[in-house]
Design an enzyme around this catalytic site. Structure first.
Site, PDB file in Angstrom:
ATOM      1  CB  THR A 160      -0.982   0.001   1.189  1.00 31.23           C
ATOM      2  OG1 THR A 160      -0.245  -0.256   2.402  1.00 31.23           O
ATOM      3  CG2 THR A 160      -2.058  -1.039   1.015  1.00 31.23           C
ATOM      4  CE  LYS A 186       0.243  -3.472   3.370  1.00 30.73           C
ATOM      5  NZ  LYS A 186      -0.565  -2.526   4.253  1.00 30.73           N
ATOM      6  CB  THR A 197      -1.983  -1.336   8.705  1.00 29.77           C
ATOM      7  OG1 THR A 197      -3.122  -0.776   9.309  1.00 29.77           O
ATOM      8  CG2 THR A 197      -2.307  -1.464   7.237  1.00 29.77           C
ATOM      9  CD  GLU A 283       2.372   5.340   6.394  1.00 33.53           C
ATOM     10  OE1 GLU A 283       1.584   4.762   5.636  1.00 33.53           O
ATOM     11  OE2 GLU A 283       2.018   5.968   7.408  1.00 33.53           O
ATOM     12  CG  ASN A 407      -0.394   8.449   7.688  1.00 26.36           C
ATOM     13  OD1 ASN A 407      -1.122   7.469   7.605  1.00 26.36           O
ATOM     14  ND2 ASN A 407       0.892   8.374   7.967  1.00 26.36           N
ATOM     15  CB  SER A 412      -4.716  12.408  -2.511  1.00 25.95           C
ATOM     16  OG  SER A 412      -4.969  13.191  -1.365  1.00 25.95           O
TER      17      SER A 412
END
Length: 412
Positions: A160, A186, A197, A283, A407, A412
Site C-alpha cells: 500500500t 507489507k 496494518t 512511513e 497520511n 488522494s
C-alpha cells in the site's frame, strides 16, 4: 526513505515446493499496479494464523477465522489465499462480509474446491465498499501466471504505502534434509503490537501437524510482528499466516522434538526479518530504533516500558531531529504503568553511551555524546530496571514530517 533496507533480489527468493503464486492488475483502487494476489497450496498443506485484536476487525479477517475453524472441524485443507490491496473491506458491515465470501467463492469455482477452503485478505482504505467485481475479473489473470518463483511479484502485489517490497528466504537442515522457508510482508504505517496494518505470509515445505503449527504461529508472531510499532495504531486487517505445504518428508509433530526446535528457530528468525523490514520502511522513517528493557520483574512489564518509549511522539520526534532531549525517554518510562517502579535504580543507555545512572543524569554524560549516537541511522535504547531477570526487545522508528504528509494525502 527506507532505513538501511535490504532490497530483495528476486533470484534469491527460494520457491517453496507445494505453493504457487499468481498476480494481476485488477484496478481495485489505482490502474496499472499489481493489486491482486493468489497463492495456491498443495492438498497436504497445514495452515495457521493470528489476526488483529482490533474489535472493528475487517470482513476478510472474520471470514479467515471462520474458515480456519471450519478446517479443523471438517479436515478439508485450505487450498488457496486471495489477497487484494487498495481496499481494506473494513467498516463495511454485512455487505463487506458478503463481498469477502463472494471473493472466496469466485476463486473456489476456478480452482475446483470449496469456498471455505479459501482464505481472503484485504488491505487499503477503510470504510469503502470492496469492488468485488474487479477482483472476480482479475482472478483468471492471476491464476494464469501461477508460478513457484513469483515471490518478488507477490510482495509487490500486497503493497500500500510501502515504498519497497518486503520478502526473504532461508533454509534449515533437519535430519539431513533441507527445508525451505520464504515469506513476504507489507506495512509501513498504522503499526502497533498485537498486529497492525500489516500482512505477513510465511511458507515452508515441512510436514507440520496442525496443533504444532497453531502453536508455532503464535510463538513466531509474539517474537516478531508483535514487537514492532511505528505509530501506536492497531489496524482492522492485520494477519500473519504460517503455511507448511508438507511437500518434504520431514515431519514435525511434537513441540518437544529437536525437529521442532530447529524449525521454530528458522521461522522466528524469518518472521523477525520480515517484521523489521516493515519498520525500516516505516512511513517517513529516517531512523531504525531497537528498544531493549532489561532486569525487569516480568517480560510483560519490560514490554510495557519498551512500548511506552516506542509509542511516544515526543521521543520519536526528538530522534528524528537528532536532539538528545533524553528526559522524554525517562518520562515515557515513568508513565508506562509500572506502579512500584523504583526509578532511583534505573539506568539508561544510548548504544555505548551511559546517559542516566540510578535515576539521574550520569555525571560523565555529555550531550555531544548523545547527539553523536542520535545522528546514526540505527540506534539502540537500553533500559536496565534492576528488578529481576526478565527482558524484552521491540523495534520502532522515528516520526518525521513525511509521516504527516503521507497520511494526510493517503486517500488522494
Amino acid at each position: 526513505m527506507a532505513v538501511n533496507f535490504p532490497v530483495p533480489v528476486p533470484a534469491n527468493l527460494k520457491p517453496v515446493p507445494g505453493i504457487e503464486l499468481g498476480f494481476a492488475e485488477a484496478g481495485i483502487r489505482k490502474a496499472n499496479r499489481k493489486d491482486l494476489l493468489v497463492m495456491t497450496l498443495a492438498p497436504t498443506a497445514t495452515v495457521a494464523g493470528v489476526f488483529t485484536l482490533n474489535r472493528f476487525c475487517a470482513a476478510p479477517v472474520q471470514v479467515c477465522k471462520a474458515h480456519l475453524e471450519g478446517m479443523r472441524i471438517s479436515n478439508a485443507p485450505i487450498r488457496a489465499l486471495v489477497i487484494n490491496t487498495g481496499n481494506a473491506n473494513a467498516g463495511t458491515g454485512e455487505a463487506g462480509l458478503a463481498n469477502a465470501n463472494a471473493s472466496c467463492a469466485a476463486l473456489a469455482d476456478l480452482l475446483g474446491c470449496g469456498a471455505s477452503q479459501i482464505l481472503p485478505f484485504s488491505t487499503g482504505v477503510i470504510l469503502e465498499p470492496l469492488p468485488v467485481d474487479r477482483i472476480k475479473a482479475g482472478l483468471p489473470k492471476a491464476i494464469a501466471n501461477l508460478k513457484a518463483d513469483n515471490w518478488y511479484h507477490a510482495a509487490e502485489a500486497i503493497m500500500t504505502t510501502d515504498t519497497l517490497p518486503k520478502a526473504a528466504s532461508r533454509t534449515v537442515e533437519i535430519n539431513g534434509k533441507t527445508i525451505t522457508l520464504t515469506g513476504i510482508s507489507k506495512g509501513a504505517g498504522m503499526i502497533k503490537p498485537n498486529m497492525a496494518t500489516m500482512l505477513g505470509f510465511v511458507a515452508m515445505d515441512a510436514k507440520v501437524a496442525q496443533p504444532v503449527l497453531d502453536h508455532l504461529v503464535k510463538v513466531a508472531a509474539d517474537k516478531s510482528f508483535n514487537c514492532i510499532t511505528i505509530d501506536g495504531d492497531t489496524s482492522t486487517n492485520d494477519s500473519f499466516i504460517l503455511m507448511a505445504t508438507g511437500a518434504s518428508d520431514v515431519d514435525v509433530n511434537d513441540m518437544d522434538s529437536p525437529e521442532y526446535a530447529a524449525l521454530s528457530e528458522a521461522v522466528i528468525a524469518l518472521s523477525q526479518e520480515l517484521a523489521q523490514l516493515i519498520i525500516r520502511d516505516g512511513e517517513g522513517a529516517t531512523k531504525f530504533m531497537t528498544i531493549t528493557v532489561e532486569e525487569g520483574a516480568s517480560v510483560e512489564e519490560c514490554r510495557k516500558i519498551a512500548y511506552s518509549i516506542g509509542h511516544s511522539p515526543l521521543v520519536k520526534t526528538a530522534f528524528f531531529a537528532s536532539d538528545p532531549n533524553l528526559g522524554r525517554i525517562l518520562a515515557a518510562i515513568g508513565y508506562a504503568g509500572i506502579d512500584d517502579l523504583d526509578v532511583s535504580k534505573l539506568n539508561l543507555y544510548l548504544d555505548d553511551v551511559w546517559v542516566a545512572r540510578n535515576g539521574g543524569r550520569h555525571p560523565d554524560y555529555q550531550e555531544a555524546d548523545g547527539q553523536r549516537v542520535m545522528k546514526q541511522s540505527e540506534i539502540t535504547i537500553r533500559v536496565k530496571l534492576a528488578r529481576g531477570d526478565a527482558s524484552a526487545t521491540i523495534w520502532t522508528c522515528d516520526l518525521s514530517h513525511d509521516y504527516v504528509s503521507i497520511n494526510a494525502d493517503y486517500r488522494s
